[in-house]
Design a protein around this motif. Structure first.
Motif, PDB file in Angstrom:
ATOM      1  N   ILE A 149       0.875  -1.175   0.000  1.00 30.65           N
ATOM      2  CA  ILE A 149       0.000   0.000   0.000  1.00 30.65           C
ATOM      3  C   ILE A 149       0.911   1.223   0.000  1.00 30.65           C
ATOM      4  O   ILE A 149       1.621   1.477   0.972  1.00 30.65           O
ATOM      5  N   LYS A 150       0.880   1.970  -1.068  1.00 36.61           N
ATOM      6  CA  LYS A 150       1.791   3.104  -1.210  1.00 36.61           C
ATOM      7  C   LYS A 150       1.194   4.410  -0.714  1.00 36.61           C
ATOM      8  O   LYS A 150       1.927   5.323  -0.323  1.00 36.61           O
ATOM      9  N   ASP A 151      -0.140   4.530  -0.752  1.00 38.18           N
ATOM     10  CA  ASP A 151      -0.776   5.798  -0.400  1.00 38.18           C
ATOM     11  C   ASP A 151      -1.554   5.678   0.907  1.00 38.18           C
ATOM     12  O   ASP A 151      -2.451   4.845   1.032  1.00 38.18           O
ATOM     13  N   ASN A 152      -1.186   6.513   1.878  1.00 38.13           N
ATOM     14  CA  ASN A 152      -1.886   6.601   3.160  1.00 38.13           C
ATOM     15  C   ASN A 152      -2.026   5.248   3.853  1.00 38.13           C
ATOM     16  O   ASN A 152      -3.113   4.857   4.302  1.00 38.13           O
ATOM     17  N   ALA A 153      -0.926   4.524   3.959  1.00 35.93           N
ATOM     18  CA  ALA A 153      -0.926   3.273   4.711  1.00 35.93           C
ATOM     19  C   ALA A 153      -0.958   3.567   6.205  1.00 35.93           C
ATOM     20  O   ALA A 153      -0.360   4.537   6.678  1.00 35.93           O
ATOM     21  N   ALA A 154      -1.685   2.766   6.944  1.00 33.95           N
ATOM     22  CA  ALA A 154      -1.762   2.950   8.397  1.00 33.95           C
ATOM     23  C   ALA A 154      -0.427   2.596   9.045  1.00 33.95           C
ATOM     24  O   ALA A 154       0.178   1.572   8.721  1.00 33.95           O
TER      25      ALA A 154
END
Length: 351
Positions: A76-81
């Motif tokens: 997950i490249k965008d806004n990963a927790a």
């Protein structure tokens, strides 16, 4: 690719781990016994076509996690927790890259099961993404109760991870020491939450509301040994059977009896070795069973190929921040009873 070769590569590079969640699979049963007066207990069976290489993990507080990582790979490249564990937990891992079952020190437990219809929806940029293999771990790390877990769910979105045709098609059952329960499914891109003490049994396909409709066809009010029951190993048969036997459990006279009772239901809903499954020649045997005693904070594990039940006592674990993660391979016939002292420290966190 040869599956054993893939597994070996997975443990080294963690890049092919999606074999854990094949879309061809239909497996596992969770049962919750929250109607007796002694303890709240949840039983679970894990059914799979091969060994998931289960390991018991002790994970202390203060561990930093990245929900966008699967091993060293960024999925997950965008806004990963990204978060730091507020609570320590004991979990069962699969293939070394995610937790599929376990409980935390506050008595919240989680169980990830397969659901073919899973659709997490289009990526919502306003929510932090968690690759689905860490979905349950996120809740154990951040919540003490089902209510807190559902609140935490508002901040995240599970994300389907895929590799060579394998997908993380999962749904989740959670319960806490009060007996509260919630089942969370993502179907048609939207979360569907079944929250309440009455939601005690979860298997796999079809989606839960359809399984509840099947259950309404049965009347077990005057049950005897002549009462007909579905006896095969498909998810609906296991769902009906688990509901039936859960409803017949008597008030336990001891914790030992309570654990044995819920374990007996898990065994009845298990898949015998080599039982025919979806297609001729396919099998999804039960690999292991677990029991989470949420009232006494004990976690029991039974490998189907071993004669012994082992136990982890969470109240006797030091979950202090800074302590190392610890691991135990349960595939050892010498193990029995309490295994707290058998865990070995890990040089680095498993995930």
């Amino acid at each position: 690719m040869d599956m054993k070769t893939a597994l070996h590569s997975l443990l080294i590079a963690s890049t092919t781990s999606f074999a854990l969640w094949s879309p061809a699979a239909d497996a596992c049963t969770r049962t919750l016994w929250n109607t007796n007066h002694l303890a709240v207990l949840a039983g679970r069976s894990m059914d799979w076509a091969e060994s998931t290489q289960p390991r018991l993990m002790i994970l202390p507080r203060g561990m930093a996690r990245d929900g966008g990582k699967l091993g060293p790979a960024t999925v997950i490249k965008d806004n990963a927790a990204r978060w730091t564990a507020k609570y320590g937990s004991v979990v069962t891992s699969a293939y070394g890259v995610g937790a599929v079952d376990g409980m935390n020190e506050k008595g919240l437990a989680m169980h990830l099961l397969f659901l073919t219809a899973t659709d997490y929806g289009a990526r919502e940029p306003g929510k932090q993404g968690v690759q689905a293999g860490l979905w349950g771990q996120y809740l154990l790390d951040n919540a003490a109760t089902v209510a807190e877990a559902l609140e935490a769910m508002q901040r995240i979105q599970p994300v389907m991870v895929e590799y060579a045709g394998f997908k993380s098609s999962l749904h989740l059952a959670i319960e806490d020491a009060s007996g509260d329960s919630a089942l969370i499914q993502y179907v048609d891109g939207k979360p569907k939450i079944y929250h309440g003490r009455a939601f005690r049994v979860l298997t796999n396909d079809p989606p839960y509301e359809q399984q509840l409709a099947e259950l309404k066809k049965w009347d077990f009010s005057q049950a005897t040994r002549e009462t007909p029951l579905p006896g095969n190993v498909n998810p609906v048969d296991r769902f009906i059977r688990a509901n039936y036997f859960l409803s017949t459990l008597r008030e336990p006279q001891s914790q030992r009896q309570a654990v044995a009772s819920i374990l007996s239901v898990a065994r009845n809903a298990s898949v015998p070795f080599n039982a025919p499954y979806k297609t001729p020649g396919s099998t999804y045997d039960t690999e292991y069973r677990t029991v989470a005693d949420l009232s006494n904070r004990q976690y029991f594990f039974e490998l189907a190929s071993s004669p012994n039940v082992i136990r982890v006592d969470l109240d006797q674990i030091g979950f202090s921040a800074g302590a190392p993660a610890r691991m135990l391979n349960p595939d050892n016939v010498e193990l029995s009873g309490s295994v707290n002292q058998q865990f070995q420290p890990l040089a680095k966190a498993p995930f």
